[in-house]
Write a protein that holds these residues in place. Structure first.
Motif, PDB file in Angstrom:
ATOM      1  N   SER A 117      50.597 -57.448 -32.182  1.00 16.05           N
ATOM      2  CA  SER A 117      50.778 -55.829 -32.257  1.00 16.05           C
ATOM      3  C   SER A 117      52.272 -55.927 -32.100  1.00 16.05           C
ATOM      4  CB  SER A 117      50.523 -55.507 -30.834  1.00 16.05           C
ATOM      5  OG  SER A 117      50.580 -54.053 -30.780  1.00 16.05           O
ATOM      6  N   ALA A 118      52.875 -54.637 -32.362  1.00 19.97           N
ATOM      7  CA  ALA A 118      54.378 -54.660 -32.461  1.00 19.97           C
ATOM      8  C   ALA A 118      55.243 -55.121 -31.338  1.00 19.97           C
ATOM      9  CB  ALA A 118      54.759 -53.162 -32.968  1.00 19.97           C
ATOM     10  N   MET A 119      56.364 -55.843 -31.402  1.00 19.24           N
ATOM     11  CA  MET A 119      57.043 -56.052 -30.448  1.00 19.24           C
ATOM     12  C   MET A 119      58.665 -55.725 -30.991  1.00 19.24           C
ATOM     13  SD  MET A 119      55.873 -58.926 -28.058  1.00 19.24           S
ATOM     14  CE  MET A 119      55.048 -59.902 -29.188  1.00 19.24           C
ATOM     15  N   ASN A 137      59.044 -51.872 -34.306  1.00 22.86           N
ATOM     16  CA  ASN A 137      59.430 -50.587 -35.015  1.00 22.86           C
ATOM     17  C   ASN A 137      60.619 -50.657 -35.512  1.00 22.86           C
ATOM     18  OD1 ASN A 137      60.325 -48.538 -32.075  1.00 22.86           O
ATOM     19  ND2 ASN A 137      61.019 -50.574 -32.603  1.00 22.86           N
ATOM     20  N   GLN A 145      56.229 -51.621 -39.173  1.00 19.25           N
ATOM     21  CA  GLN A 145      55.685 -50.515 -38.280  1.00 19.25           C
ATOM     22  C   GLN A 145      56.915 -49.574 -38.405  1.00 19.25           C
ATOM     23  OE1 GLN A 145      56.000 -50.315 -33.939  1.00 19.25           O
ATOM     24  NE2 GLN A 145      53.921 -49.546 -33.915  1.00 19.25           N
ATOM     25  N   HIS A 158      53.818 -45.482 -36.445  1.00 17.61           N
ATOM     26  CA  HIS A 158      53.791 -45.399 -34.610  1.00 17.61           C
ATOM     27  C   HIS A 158      53.607 -44.190 -34.506  1.00 17.61           C
ATOM     28  CE1 HIS A 158      54.368 -46.913 -31.193  1.00 17.61           C
ATOM     29  NE2 HIS A 158      55.557 -47.280 -30.956  1.00 17.61           N
ATOM     30  N   SER A 172      45.973 -47.602 -28.424  1.00 17.51           N
ATOM     31  CA  SER A 172      46.971 -48.051 -27.213  1.00 17.51           C
ATOM     32  C   SER A 172      46.890 -46.950 -26.413  1.00 17.51           C
ATOM     33  CB  SER A 172      48.289 -48.594 -27.759  1.00 17.51           C
ATOM     34  OG  SER A 172      49.118 -48.926 -26.631  1.00 17.51           O
ATOM     35  N   THR A 225      51.229 -51.322 -21.113  1.00 19.65           N
ATOM     36  CA  THR A 225      51.356 -52.426 -20.713  1.00 19.65           C
ATOM     37  C   THR A 225      50.440 -52.532 -19.439  1.00 19.65           C
ATOM     38  OG1 THR A 225      53.484 -51.965 -19.693  1.00 19.65           O
ATOM     39  CG2 THR A 225      53.303 -53.326 -21.632  1.00 19.65           C
ATOM     40  N   GLY A 233      46.448 -54.205 -25.780  1.00 18.16           N
ATOM     41  CA  GLY A 233      46.748 -53.992 -24.481  1.00 18.16           C
ATOM     42  C   GLY A 233      45.662 -54.654 -23.304  1.00 18.16           C
ATOM     43  N   GLY A 234      46.177 -56.009 -22.843  1.00 21.71           N
ATOM     44  CA  GLY A 234      45.393 -56.573 -21.945  1.00 21.71           C
ATOM     45  C   GLY A 234      44.709 -57.945 -22.214  1.00 21.71           C
ATOM     46  N   ARG A 277      43.650 -61.334 -22.848  1.00 21.01           N
ATOM     47  CA  ARG A 277      44.320 -62.883 -22.443  1.00 21.01           C
ATOM     48  C   ARG A 277      43.468 -63.903 -22.806  1.00 21.01           C
ATOM     49  NH1 ARG A 277      48.013 -59.833 -22.824  1.00 21.01           N
ATOM     50  NH2 ARG A 277      48.875 -58.580 -20.997  1.00 21.01           N
ATOM     51  N   ALA A 299      50.181 -58.616 -27.777  1.00 19.15           N
ATOM     52  CA  ALA A 299      51.920 -58.576 -27.882  1.00 19.15           C
ATOM     53  C   ALA A 299      52.322 -59.688 -26.893  1.00 19.15           C
ATOM     54  CB  ALA A 299      52.356 -57.008 -27.666  1.00 19.15           C
ATOM     55  N   ARG A 300      52.542 -59.369 -25.669  1.00 14.67           N
ATOM     56  CA  ARG A 300      53.101 -60.131 -24.952  1.00 14.67           C
ATOM     57  C   ARG A 300      52.683 -61.683 -24.914  1.00 14.67           C
ATOM     58  NH1 ARG A 300      52.555 -56.550 -19.755  1.00 14.67           N
ATOM     59  NH2 ARG A 300      50.541 -55.903 -21.115  1.00 14.67           N
ATOM     60  N   LEU A 340      60.903 -49.088 -23.433  1.00 13.31           N
ATOM     61  CA  LEU A 340      59.734 -49.806 -23.997  1.00 13.31           C
ATOM     62  C   LEU A 340      59.495 -49.270 -25.282  1.00 13.31           C
ATOM     63  CD1 LEU A 340      57.376 -51.775 -23.892  1.00 13.31           C
ATOM     64  CD2 LEU A 340      56.185 -50.057 -22.963  1.00 13.31           C
ATOM     65  N   ALA A 341      59.473 -50.013 -26.441  1.00 16.06           N
ATOM     66  CA  ALA A 341      59.084 -49.310 -27.549  1.00 16.06           C
ATOM     67  C   ALA A 341      57.492 -49.363 -27.915  1.00 16.06           C
ATOM     68  CB  ALA A 341      59.557 -50.232 -28.856  1.00 16.06           C
TER      69      ALA A 341
HETATM   70  C1  LIG Z   1      59.259 -56.456 -25.705  1.00 13.61           C
HETATM   71  C2  LIG Z   1      57.960 -55.387 -26.218  1.00 13.61           C
HETATM   72  C3  LIG Z   1      58.462 -54.775 -27.209  1.00 13.61           C
HETATM   73  C4  LIG Z   1      57.597 -53.812 -27.790  1.00 13.61           C
HETATM   74  N1  LIG Z   1      57.796 -52.921 -28.945  1.00 13.61           N
HETATM   75  C5  LIG Z   1      56.842 -52.227 -29.456  1.00 13.61           C
HETATM   76  C6  LIG Z   1      57.116 -51.721 -30.699  1.00 13.61           C
HETATM   77  O1  LIG Z   1      58.153 -51.827 -31.213  1.00 13.61           O
HETATM   78  N2  LIG Z   1      56.015 -50.887 -31.117  1.00 13.61           N
HETATM   79  C7  LIG Z   1      55.032 -50.569 -30.590  1.00 13.61           C
HETATM   80  O2  LIG Z   1      53.915 -49.777 -31.050  1.00 13.61           O
HETATM   81  N3  LIG Z   1      54.411 -51.308 -29.371  1.00 13.61           N
HETATM   82  C8  LIG Z   1      55.337 -52.082 -28.637  1.00 13.61           C
HETATM   83  N4  LIG Z   1      55.212 -52.829 -27.565  1.00 13.61           N
HETATM   84  C9  LIG Z   1      54.026 -52.615 -27.144  1.00 13.61           C
HETATM   85  C10 LIG Z   1      52.882 -53.653 -27.439  1.00 13.61           C
HETATM   86  O3  LIG Z   1      52.707 -53.536 -28.908  1.00 13.61           O
HETATM   87  C11 LIG Z   1      51.572 -53.714 -26.766  1.00 13.61           C
HETATM   88  O4  LIG Z   1      50.783 -52.383 -27.092  1.00 13.61           O
HETATM   89  C12 LIG Z   1      51.669 -53.729 -25.263  1.00 13.61           C
HETATM   90  O5  LIG Z   1      52.668 -54.968 -25.238  1.00 13.61           O
HETATM   91  C13 LIG Z   1      50.578 -54.267 -24.756  1.00 13.61           C
HETATM   92  O6  LIG Z   1      49.901 -55.443 -25.331  1.00 13.61           O
HETATM   93  P1  LIG Z   1      49.874 -56.726 -24.478  1.00 13.61           P
HETATM   94  O7  LIG Z   1      49.079 -56.615 -23.285  1.00 13.61           O
HETATM   95  O8  LIG Z   1      48.979 -57.694 -25.358  1.00 13.61           O
HETATM   96  O9  LIG Z   1      51.066 -57.208 -24.384  1.00 13.61           O
HETATM   97  C14 LIG Z   1      56.114 -53.775 -27.057  1.00 13.61           C
HETATM   98  C15 LIG Z   1      56.019 -54.550 -25.987  1.00 13.61           C
HETATM   99  C16 LIG Z   1      56.521 -55.426 -25.536  1.00 13.61           C
HETATM  100  C17 LIG Z   1      56.421 -56.146 -24.446  1.00 13.61           C
END
Ligand SMILES: Cc1cc2nc3c(=O)[nH]c(=O)nc-3n(C[C@H](O)[C@H](O)[C@H](O)COP(=O)(O)O)c2cc1C
Length: 427
Positions: free
Chosen positions: A39-41, A76, A118, A186, A273, A283, A318-319, A321, A341-342, A426-427
């Motif tokens: 997923s996007a980070m 993004n 994205q 997005h 999300s 998150t 989201g979530g 693991r 993502a994380r 937070l993006a």
């Molecule tokens: C450092 C960071 C940057 C993120 N940037 C974006 C982003 O650019 N676009 C987006 O849609 N979500 C962004 N997210 C949210 C993640 O895509 C994801 O929805 C969220 O972390 C939950 O997923 P996870 O539990 O697997 O981390 C970001 C999250 C983190 C931690």
């Protein structure tokens, strides 16, 4: 077996790996090599003064491509340099950076990986001092405790809305030309598309607001313009909130109606999300019920509901693991792709392990410093993960054990308190 039982059942490791290893074909015939998606980070690896892609992106995305993920969605990318969400965002307004984008795409599509860009416009969700002004469908201020950091936006004029729609299309066309495999709008987390959908943020009385249907017009216009520019065979997805978790905000019913409308308009993939800066459920903060958290994925119940109602490819983020949790979500039929993502910021090759039937090495832990005001504002979560992305981008290894307090102190030393605060979003 009831769906609930299926979700609680844990497939054996070998079977779980087989489930996640199945290719997935989008309705347009494009094939994603397995069910794991990054997923996007937001990497914030653009140049500071002119928002151009840097070689660190090639290193970072090459690492993910080699780590086994099937679909990789970029952080993004902004469609207007006057509207950034963070310092160091990449902006695509025209073909200025086509060569650098080509190198990024080539690295990120190695090994049969699909790399989607994205596309985003932050609307009002940009910290004070970053842009000359912030715009939104309506001039609604942030909640009082956040108003110090985010200015009251100016309501967009109709001609500006039409310009933004065209910019989404132009950026998508450049992404395609550069060799990205698809794009994602997005539409989640409280940014401009999400602001248009929300009855709280969009209180317009013209053709762009006033009823759920009119609030949906913007996202459908963006999808239509992108499609006009990239054609039917190029995947176009959207990340959408299940809900905003805000009083008077975008609800699950409206989200479901939006997904129906997007499916009818030919969207190729919907990623679910939730949350906004004002209610950061994305998150896991507060929004999920305990039963949901136990089943890992924060928004799985909404995913199941969408699945029953709309025939559209679904990704849920989201979530997630564990190998068993991811495989159970796919096996139950609730989702097609598992969004991560994380985990992939601290373990970029976790997909390869999962596809071998092994659990990830790293557990995702809360990122807190012990300094109450810092932790209350969730300052560290994004900053800490961004540091890991920068390490990988520099050719190094993430440091999953790095203390949040250490990261906080060195962030302040490097950038000063005000920049650190500005970058917290937070993006
Ligand atoms: C450092 C960071 C940057 C993120 N940037 C974006 C982003 O650019 N676009 C987006 O849609 N979500 C962004 N997210 C949210 C993640 O895509 C994801 O929805 C969220 O972390 C939950 O997923 P996870 O539990 O697997 O981390 C970001 C999250 C983190 C931690």
């Amino acid at each position: 077996m009831e769906r609930q039982d299926v979700m609680n059942a844990s497939p054996q490791p070998g079977r779980a790996a087989n489930i996640l290893g199945q290719p997935f074909t989008l309705p347009n015939g494009s094939v994603i090599r397995n069910r794991l998606a990054k997923s996007a980070m937001s990497e914030t690896l653009g140049t500071l003064h002119d928002n151009r892609p840097t070689p660190a992106l090639e290193t970072l995305y090459g690492r993910w491509a080699e780590g086994g993920v099937g679909l990789c969605i970029s952080g993004n990318v902004m469609i207007d340099r006057r509207a950034l969400g963070e310092i160091g965002n990449i902006a695509v307004e025209n073909e200025r950076d086509l060569d650098a984008l080509r190198r990024w795409a080539a690295a990120g599509t190695r090994n049969g990986t699909q790399l989607w860009m994205q596309l985003n416009h932050p609307g009002k969700q940009a910290p004070k001092g970053l842009n000359r002004e912030n715009v939104s469908p309506s001039a609604i201020p942030f909640r009082p405790d956040m108003a110090r950091f985010f200015p009251v936006p100016r309501a967009l004029a109709e001609a500006e809305i039409e310009d933004i729609v065209r910019r989404f299309g132009r950026a998508a066309e450049v992404a395609r030309k550069a060799g990205f495999s698809g794009v994602q709008i997005h539409g989640a987390h409280g940014y401009l598309v999400s602001q248009f959908l929300s009855p709280h943020h969009n209180q317009r009385g013209d053709g762009w607001g006033g009823s759920a249907e009119k609030r949906r017009r913007f996202v459908l216009a963006v999808l239509g313009e992108i499609r006009r520019r990239v054609g039917r065979d190029f995947p176009v997805g959207i990340k959408l909130n299940s809900a905003d978790f805000q009083r008077g905000g975008f609800t699950e019913e409206e989200s479901l109606d939006s997904i129906r409308a997007l499916a009818a308009a030919g969207i190729d993939l919907v990623e679910i999300s939730g949350g906004t800066y004002e209610a950061p459920a994305m998150t896991g903060a507060g929004a999920a019920k305990a039963s949901t958290r136990l089943r890992e994925a924060y928004f799985i119940e909404f995913g199941e509901k969408v699945r029953r109602e709309v025939a559209v490819p679904l990704m849920l983020t989201g979530g997630f693991r564990s190998l068993a949790g991811m495989a159970a979500a796919v096996e139950s039929g609730a989702v097609d792709l598992v969004g991560l993502a994380r985990l992939l910021a601290v373990e970029p090759d976790a997909p390869a392990r999962l596809l071998r039937g092994e659990e990830p090495l790293q557990a995702i832990r809360p990122i807190t410093t012990g300094i109450k005001p810092v932790d209350r504002m969730a300052l560290m979560e994004v900053a800490w993960y961004t540091r890991q992305l920068h390490r990988i981008g520099a050719g190094g290894q993430p440091r999953p054990g790095e203390s949040a307090l250490y990261a906080f102190a060195s962030g302040i030393l490097q950038n000063g308190w005000s920049t650190f605060k500005r970058n917290r979003a937070l993006a």
